[in-house]
Motif scaffolding. Sequence first.
Motif, PDB file in Angstrom:
ATOM      1  N   GLU A 162      16.349 -16.126   7.425  1.00 53.55           N
ATOM      2  CA  GLU A 162      17.550 -15.633   8.117  1.00 53.55           C
ATOM      3  C   GLU A 162      17.227 -14.438   9.003  1.00 53.55           C
ATOM      4  OE1 GLU A 162      20.986 -15.017   5.625  1.00 53.55           O
ATOM      5  OE2 GLU A 162      20.604 -16.882   4.540  1.00 53.55           O
ATOM      6  N   ALA A 163      16.339 -13.567   8.538  1.00 58.07           N
ATOM      7  CA  ALA A 163      15.953 -12.399   9.336  1.00 58.07           C
ATOM      8  C   ALA A 163      15.211 -12.835  10.592  1.00 58.07           C
ATOM      9  CB  ALA A 163      15.102 -11.446   8.508  1.00 58.07           C
ATOM     10  N   VAL A 164      14.337 -13.827  10.475  1.00 62.70           N
ATOM     11  CA  VAL A 164      13.605 -14.341  11.645  1.00 62.70           C
ATOM     12  C   VAL A 164      14.591 -14.963  12.628  1.00 62.70           C
ATOM     13  CG1 VAL A 164      11.922 -16.044  12.459  1.00 62.70           C
ATOM     14  CG2 VAL A 164      11.423 -14.696  10.413  1.00 62.70           C
ATOM     15  N   ALA A 165      15.532 -15.733  12.122  1.00 63.61           N
ATOM     16  CA  ALA A 165      16.525 -16.369  13.006  1.00 63.61           C
ATOM     17  C   ALA A 165      17.331 -15.311  13.762  1.00 63.61           C
ATOM     18  CB  ALA A 165      17.454 -17.274  12.186  1.00 63.61           C
ATOM     19  N   ARG A 166      17.753 -14.248  13.077  1.00 57.73           N
ATOM     20  CA  ARG A 166      18.485 -13.158  13.751  1.00 57.73           C
ATOM     21  C   ARG A 166      17.610 -12.496  14.810  1.00 57.73           C
ATOM     22  NH1 ARG A 166      20.098 -12.090   8.673  1.00 57.73           N
ATOM     23  NH2 ARG A 166      18.687 -10.318   8.443  1.00 57.73           N
ATOM     24  N   TRP A 167      16.348 -12.221  14.465  1.00 56.66           N
ATOM     25  CA  TRP A 167      15.410 -11.565  15.370  1.00 56.66           C
ATOM     26  C   TRP A 167      15.185 -12.392  16.640  1.00 56.66           C
ATOM     27  CZ3 TRP A 167       9.903 -12.669  16.059  1.00 56.66           C
ATOM     28  CH2 TRP A 167       9.214 -11.655  16.728  1.00 56.66           C
ATOM     29  N   LEU A 168      15.098 -13.699  16.472  1.00 54.96           N
ATOM     30  CA  LEU A 168      14.892 -14.584  17.626  1.00 54.96           C
ATOM     31  C   LEU A 168      16.155 -14.762  18.465  1.00 54.96           C
ATOM     32  CD1 LEU A 168      12.653 -17.325  15.974  1.00 54.96           C
ATOM     33  CD2 LEU A 168      11.941 -15.617  17.674  1.00 54.96           C
ATOM     34  N   ALA A 169      17.318 -14.675  17.844  1.00 56.13           N
ATOM     35  CA  ALA A 169      18.579 -14.920  18.548  1.00 56.13           C
ATOM     36  C   ALA A 169      19.195 -13.677  19.173  1.00 56.13           C
ATOM     37  CB  ALA A 169      19.587 -15.566  17.587  1.00 56.13           C
ATOM     38  N   ASP A 170      18.950 -12.524  18.573  1.00 57.97           N
ATOM     39  CA  ASP A 170      19.609 -11.296  19.010  1.00 57.97           C
ATOM     40  C   ASP A 170      18.578 -10.308  19.550  1.00 57.97           C
ATOM     41  OD1 ASP A 170      21.004  -8.924  19.340  1.00 57.97           O
ATOM     42  OD2 ASP A 170      21.763  -8.852  17.281  1.00 57.97           O
ATOM     43  N   PRO A 171      18.557 -10.055  20.852  1.00 56.83           N
ATOM     44  CA  PRO A 171      17.542  -9.152  21.422  1.00 56.83           C
ATOM     45  C   PRO A 171      17.674  -7.702  20.954  1.00 56.83           C
ATOM     46  CG  PRO A 171      19.144  -9.771  23.099  1.00 56.83           C
ATOM     47  CD  PRO A 171      19.466 -10.581  21.878  1.00 56.83           C
ATOM     48  N   ASP A 172      18.756  -7.363  20.279  1.00 60.37           N
ATOM     49  CA  ASP A 172      18.929  -6.013  19.743  1.00 60.37           C
ATOM     50  C   ASP A 172      18.498  -5.898  18.284  1.00 60.37           C
ATOM     51  OD1 ASP A 172      20.006  -4.673  22.049  1.00 60.37           O
ATOM     52  OD2 ASP A 172      21.790  -5.913  21.768  1.00 60.37           O
ATOM     53  N   CYS A 173      18.122  -7.012  17.665  1.00 61.30           N
ATOM     54  CA  CYS A 173      17.743  -7.035  16.253  1.00 61.30           C
ATOM     55  C   CYS A 173      16.232  -6.842  16.130  1.00 61.30           C
ATOM     56  CB  CYS A 173      18.157  -8.369  15.626  1.00 61.30           C
ATOM     57  SG  CYS A 173      17.730  -8.504  13.882  1.00 61.30           S
ATOM     58  N   PRO A 174      15.796  -5.724  15.549  1.00 59.42           N
ATOM     59  CA  PRO A 174      14.353  -5.513  15.406  1.00 59.42           C
ATOM     60  C   PRO A 174      13.795  -6.262  14.196  1.00 59.42           C
ATOM     61  CG  PRO A 174      15.525  -3.623  14.535  1.00 59.42           C
ATOM     62  CD  PRO A 174      16.566  -4.562  15.111  1.00 59.42           C
ATOM     63  N   GLY A 230      11.172  -2.802  10.258  1.00 57.80           N
ATOM     64  CA  GLY A 230      10.181  -1.771  10.501  1.00 57.80           C
ATOM     65  C   GLY A 230       9.520  -1.860  11.865  1.00 57.80           C
ATOM     66  N   GLY A 231      10.023  -2.732  12.725  1.00 58.03           N
ATOM     67  CA  GLY A 231       9.420  -2.933  14.036  1.00 58.03           C
ATOM     68  C   GLY A 231      10.391  -2.635  15.156  1.00 58.03           C
ATOM     69  N   GLU A 232      10.237  -3.353  16.248  1.00 59.03           N
ATOM     70  CA  GLU A 232      11.103  -3.115  17.397  1.00 59.03           C
ATOM     71  C   GLU A 232      11.791  -4.401  17.829  1.00 59.03           C
ATOM     72  OE1 GLU A 232       9.071  -1.745  21.012  1.00 59.03           O
ATOM     73  OE2 GLU A 232       7.392  -3.043  20.522  1.00 59.03           O
ATOM     74  N   SER A 233      12.858  -4.229  18.586  1.00 57.77           N
ATOM     75  CA  SER A 233      13.616  -5.374  19.092  1.00 57.77           C
ATOM     76  C   SER A 233      13.062  -5.820  20.433  1.00 57.77           C
ATOM     77  CB  SER A 233      15.090  -4.985  19.260  1.00 57.77           C
ATOM     78  OG  SER A 233      15.233  -4.072  20.338  1.00 57.77           O
ATOM     79  N   VAL A 234      13.462  -6.992  20.850  1.00 52.99           N
ATOM     80  CA  VAL A 234      13.100  -7.508  22.176  1.00 52.99           C
ATOM     81  C   VAL A 234      13.598  -6.546  23.252  1.00 52.99           C
ATOM     82  CG1 VAL A 234      13.663  -9.335  23.828  1.00 52.99           C
ATOM     83  CG2 VAL A 234      12.886  -9.927  21.523  1.00 52.99           C
ATOM     84  N   ALA A 238      15.496  -8.385  36.430  1.00 57.43           N
ATOM     85  CA  ALA A 238      16.786  -7.997  35.857  1.00 57.43           C
ATOM     86  C   ALA A 238      17.440  -9.169  35.119  1.00 57.43           C
ATOM     87  CB  ALA A 238      17.716  -7.425  36.926  1.00 57.43           C
ATOM     88  N   LEU A 239      16.627  -9.884  34.364  1.00 61.02           N
ATOM     89  CA  LEU A 239      17.129 -11.011  33.571  1.00 61.02           C
ATOM     90  C   LEU A 239      17.755 -10.485  32.287  1.00 61.02           C
ATOM     91  CD1 LEU A 239      14.023 -13.384  33.869  1.00 61.02           C
ATOM     92  CD2 LEU A 239      16.205 -13.591  35.087  1.00 61.02           C
ATOM     93  N   PRO A 240      18.665 -11.237  31.705  1.00 60.81           N
ATOM     94  CA  PRO A 240      19.186 -10.823  30.398  1.00 60.81           C
ATOM     95  C   PRO A 240      18.059 -10.865  29.359  1.00 60.81           C
ATOM     96  CG  PRO A 240      20.426 -12.696  31.289  1.00 60.81           C
ATOM     97  CD  PRO A 240      19.279 -12.451  32.203  1.00 60.81           C
ATOM     98  N   ALA A 241      18.059  -9.935  28.433  1.00 59.60           N
ATOM     99  CA  ALA A 241      17.030  -9.886  27.390  1.00 59.60           C
ATOM    100  C   ALA A 241      16.989 -11.180  26.581  1.00 59.60           C
ATOM    101  CB  ALA A 241      17.260  -8.686  26.480  1.00 59.60           C
ATOM    102  N   GLU A 242      18.096 -11.908  26.543  1.00 66.45           N
ATOM    103  CA  GLU A 242      18.151 -13.180  25.809  1.00 66.45           C
ATOM    104  C   GLU A 242      17.178 -14.220  26.366  1.00 66.45           C
ATOM    105  OE1 GLU A 242      21.870 -10.975  25.049  1.00 66.45           O
ATOM    106  OE2 GLU A 242      20.789 -11.478  26.883  1.00 66.45           O
ATOM    107  N   THR A 243      16.693 -14.036  27.596  1.00 68.81           N
ATOM    108  CA  THR A 243      15.760 -15.005  28.194  1.00 68.81           C
ATOM    109  C   THR A 243      14.314 -14.774  27.743  1.00 68.81           C
ATOM    110  OG1 THR A 243      15.407 -13.652  30.166  1.00 68.81           O
ATOM    111  CG2 THR A 243      17.187 -15.294  30.257  1.00 68.81           C
ATOM    112  N   PHE A 244      14.037 -13.667  27.079  1.00 65.91           N
ATOM    113  CA  PHE A 244      12.682 -13.281  26.687  1.00 65.91           C
ATOM    114  C   PHE A 244      11.911 -14.425  26.024  1.00 65.91           C
ATOM    115  CE2 PHE A 244       9.743 -11.496  23.549  1.00 65.91           C
ATOM    116  CZ  PHE A 244       9.036 -10.561  24.292  1.00 65.91           C
ATOM    117  N   TRP A 245      12.478 -15.039  24.997  1.00 67.71           N
ATOM    118  CA  TRP A 245      11.773 -16.084  24.244  1.00 67.71           C
ATOM    119  C   TRP A 245      11.696 -17.396  25.014  1.00 67.71           C
ATOM    120  CZ3 TRP A 245       8.809 -14.199  20.859  1.00 67.71           C
ATOM    121  CH2 TRP A 245       9.179 -13.108  20.077  1.00 67.71           C
TER     122      TRP A 245
END
Length: 187
Positions: A94-106, A109-113, A150-157
């Motif tokens: 669930e944590a991985v899914a949140r991290w991949l879906a939400d660019p604000d979710c680190p 102990g790490g950083e967000s997209v 200037a793309l939305p951070a959601e495009t990162f992955w």
Amino acid sequence: MTSRLLLVSPAIGPALREARFYDGSSSIDEAAATRAAAGALAEAARVVLSPGARCRDTAEALGLRGAVAAELGPLDAGQWRGRTLAEVCATEGEAVARWLADPDCPAPGGESVRQVCARVGHWLDSLPEGRTVAVVEPEVVRAAVVHALALPAETFWRLDAPPLTATELSGRSGRWNLRLGRPLGGE
């Protein structure tokens, strides 16, 4: 004058092949193929590197010497560093899914997209005029493209930077042109 930035993705290594969260220690295993591309890069005023072994080894095989730039480090996976994606998904799916879906979710102990995009974007905005070659992790290439366009951070992955390819940005802060995924040695 224009800034020209050639972002070179490193050669593949065990961490990438195993889908392991990069911990900076894994090297490359395609040094011969990398050396074959050594003459493909135009001379640059500056060469900068992500801090990890994979980028340093790729630069060396390409015949490049440069300074390590901490701000071009990979996305910090925190507590997941060194573990495979399969291992982390088995215990923290669930944590991985949140991290991949939400660019604000680190990562724990790490950083967000969004944080890595801001960090790389700040570096990109301060890029001097002239040609710079940067051998950087694929997520740094993604972050630079997200920021430059200037793309939305959601495009990162959704952006891919294959091993031993070059992504080119030319222009200056606020106005960048993009050329993606050129194989080293190709036109």
